[in-house]
Design an enzyme around this catalytic site. Structure first.
Site, PDB file in Angstrom:
ATOM      1  N   GLU A  98      39.582  45.948  54.202  1.00 16.69           N
ATOM      2  CA  GLU A  98      39.861  46.875  53.098  1.00 16.69           C
ATOM      3  C   GLU A  98      39.124  48.195  53.333  1.00 16.69           C
ATOM      4  OE1 GLU A  98      39.025  45.146  49.264  1.00 16.69           O
ATOM      5  OE2 GLU A  98      41.068  44.386  49.139  1.00 16.69           O
TER       6      GLU A  98
ATOM      7  N   GLU B  70      45.531  38.987  50.996  1.00 14.37           N
ATOM      8  CA  GLU B  70      44.663  38.364  49.985  1.00 14.37           C
ATOM      9  C   GLU B  70      45.446  38.319  48.686  1.00 14.37           C
ATOM     10  OE1 GLU B  70      40.711  39.867  49.309  1.00 14.37           O
ATOM     11  OE2 GLU B  70      40.421  40.286  51.436  1.00 14.37           O
TER      12      GLU B  70
HETATM   13  C1  GLA Z   1      38.643  42.156  48.153  1.00 13.29           C
HETATM   14  C2  GLA Z   1      37.858  41.762  49.372  1.00 13.29           C
HETATM   15  C3  GLA Z   1      37.482  40.321  49.371  1.00 13.29           C
HETATM   16  C4  GLA Z   1      36.944  39.895  48.029  1.00 13.29           C
HETATM   17  C5  GLA Z   1      37.992  40.193  46.972  1.00 13.29           C
HETATM   18  C6  GLA Z   1      37.565  39.824  45.574  1.00 13.29           C
HETATM   19  O1  GLA Z   1      39.964  41.900  48.322  1.00 13.29           O
HETATM   20  O2  GLA Z   1      38.563  42.048  50.554  1.00 13.29           O
HETATM   21  O3  GLA Z   1      36.507  40.107  50.340  1.00 13.29           O
HETATM   22  O4  GLA Z   1      35.786  40.587  47.767  1.00 13.29           O
HETATM   23  O5  GLA Z   1      38.250  41.562  46.947  1.00 13.29           O
HETATM   24  O6  GLA Z   1      37.189  38.515  45.494  1.00 13.29           O
END
Ligand code: GLA
Length: 576
Positions: A150, A226
């Site tokens: 991210e 995700e």
């Molecule tokens: C983001 C991050 C993950 C985690 C989620 C929330 O997507 O990439 O590592 O922190 O948020 O759980």
């Protein structure tokens, strides 16, 4: 248009689930992986926490755990996605970055700063052979490797992402690379890199999210890397959950878009050993500290104890039509503890003696050294300072206090306000201030901020100089070190280290009820279960069955608040 991945000449839709090997006891990996298979998944995904594996520069800890986990995934019939970071977020201390790097580098981390990249390269040299040897082309399970994590939610240093992608390739990664970002234009532009597949992360609204992705990447497999089917919880707040039916509908929408998916989390596990991270609140993520609880249950389909939840069955139904062949049976659960076992922790030592025996060297400095300067990742620091006198009582304040302090004026405990204020203090007095880290920020612009008294100790307007500081790392509590502690009989009152034994008939999965009214860390047979804290919402800590043995088991508690009792109890996990 090719929507799916091509593996061994076959079009494959990835039905993946996140399971972090470092949050699950190794002897439970196989069970949890088989639970993923039984839910209908064909792939498992994991991060790799750099700070766990490289506790100090050039010193490595159990890197082969990743390889063993990938082998277990393979044996369970799953493909694997590896997210080697170097940053991973994941509600993990410092987002997985080592404190020895974020301390000196500050906001130069996650950029193409040569010092940061140099450390990443040395780490990748050591780590990546674990992954490369297990790529699908070599008969292993690894089919995808992520570049950063991210990144578009953090920065815009394109050269950094390019260097990482090149670094992966140069070290032999041949499977496709990918990036994953929020479905927003600025995140996708900041987080994508040429040669890596862009994917999106979200909890709902698949159609709109994939439309955004398609604007940036008109072709190639579509994937939600995700899918947040649950969420994490903070100390002192209401626990966060997500209703099973709602999550199942959001999953259905993803699959109906023709996309691949990675459930985040399929099985969350536990932040053992004080590795939980923290958030900063507010829209700009610079607000109040929100430390994550020890449990990483995540309201996931397979719960913290490995049990199938209503979400598991709902997801299984949604996934079934997309699965090749029959769904495997749900595996038998691991054994649970035979019956309740109570223990009184009948030996103890006050905290100052524990610090004397297990702490680092005391450092004398003009201003308070940070945790990073004292090389404390997880743990606490005692600062001692003398307020000169004679002088009137004035406001005494700890500026930039991170995170919690317990303070004594001439040996008397005084309350510390949220703003670090200790009220009016005269001089001369001797001050003792114990500061405890609640976990380093793992997300947002304050990632990697330092711990300790970071802005100085002020009496009225005057800096109080001349500080003696000593750190106590959590990993100093080894069986050998504890055996040498000068413990005395009794349950003790207040802050300190407590030890006792509990007799177990049939070992198995359990929860530990910690000392009432307290805050600290607890271990079973030397295995650190994590932080307990009476403010909740978490009240009990998970004890993986393999940690217990038949007969006597040793329990330690490092009590940092002053609990109401020294009694703990083990209770069997209630079967699903
Ligand atoms: C983001 C991050 C993950 C985690 C989620 C929330 O997507 O990439 O590592 O922190 O948020 O759980």
């Amino acid at each position: 248009m090719q929507q799916h991945f091509l593996i061994d000449g076959r079009q494959v839709r990835l039905l993946s689930g996140a399971l972090h090997y470092f949050r699950v006891h190794e002897q439970h990996w196989d069970h949890r992986l088989r639970m993923l298979r039984a839910m209908g998944l064909n792939c498992v995904e994991t991060y790799v926490p750099w700070n766990l594996h490289e506790p100090s520069p050039g010193t490595y800890h159990d890197i082969s755990a990743l390889g063993r986990f990938l082998d277990a995934a393979h044996a369970a019939g799953l493909w694997a996605i590896v997210r080697p970071g170097p940053y991973s977020c994941g509600e993990w201390e410092n987002g997985g970055l080592p404190h020895w790097l974020t301390g000196p580098l500050g906001s130069r981390v996650r950029t193409s700063d040569p010092e940061f990249l140099g450390a990443v390269e040395r780490w990748f040299d050591v780590l990546l052979p674990q992954v490369v040897a297990r790529e699908t082309g070599r008969g292993g399970p690894v089919i995808l490797v992520q570049v950063e994590n991210e990144y578009g939610s953090y920065g815009s240093d394109a050269a950094y992402l390019e260097a990482l992608a090149d670094g992966l390739r140069e070290r032999g990664v041949t499977v496709p690379l990918f990036t994953s970002d929020g479905p927003a234009d600025h995140m996708l532009t900041g987080g994508s890199v040429a040669g890596a597949l862009a994917t999106v992360n979200f909890g709902s609204g698949a159609k709109a999210a994939f439309e955004t992705l398609r604007r940036h990447q008109p072709e190639g497999p579509l994937m939600c890397a995700e899918f947040w089917c649950g969420w994490f919880s903070h100390w002192g707040e209401e626990p966060v959950t997500r209703e099973a039916g709602d999550a199942a509908e959001a999953l259905r929408e993803i699959l109906e878009c023709g996309a691949s998916v990675n459930l985040y989390m399929a099985h969350g596990g536990t932040n053992f050993a004080g590795w939980a991270g923290a958030n900063r609140g507010g829209e700009d993520h610079r607000g109040v500290l929100q430390p994550d609880v020890t449990s990483y249950d995540y309201d996931a389909p397979v719960d913290e104890f490995g049990r199938p939840t209503a979400k598991f069955w709902a997801f299984r139904e949604v996934l079934a039509p997309y699965v090749d062949g029959e769904l495997p049976e749900v595996p038998d659960a691991p054994p649970v503890l035979g019956r309740v076992a109570d223990a009184e922790l009948g030996e103890w030592a006050p905290l100052s003696e524990v610090l004397g025996a297990l702490g680092g060297p005391e450092r004398v400095a003009s201003v308070p050294p940070s945790f990073e300067e004292l090389d404390v990742d997880r743990g606490l620091v005692r600062y001692r300072v003398d307020i000169p006198g004679p002088r009137e009582p004035y406001q005494l304040r700890l500026h930039g206090l991170r995170d919690l302090a317990v303070a004594y004026v001439d040996g008397e405990r005084v309350p510390v306000g949220d703003d670090g204020s200790l009220g009016e203090v005269p001089g001369p007095v001797a001050m003792e201030i114990w500061v405890e880290s609640l976990g380093r920020v793992n997300y947002g612009p304050l990632l990697g901020e330092t711990k300790g008294i970071t802005g100085g100790i002020l009496h009225e307007r005057q800096y109080v100089h001349g500080v003696r500081a000593q750190g106590l790392r959590l990993d100093a509590f080894t069986p050998e070190a504890v055996a040498a502690l000068p413990l005395r009989a009794g349950t003790g009152a207040g802050r300190g280290f407590h030890r006792g034994t509990v007799t177990v008939g049939e070992p198995g999965d359990a929860v530990l009820v910690p000392p009432a009214g307290g805050r600290g860390f607890v271990w079973v047979n030397g295995f650190c279960l994590g932080r307990y804290w009476a403010i909740g919402p978490q009240r009990e800590l998970y004890v993986p069955g393999p940690v217990l043995r038949e007969g006597e088991n040793e329990i330690w508690a490092l009590e940092l608040e002053g609990a109401d009792s020294a009694a703990v109890s083990l209770r069997p996990v209630v079967p699903a």
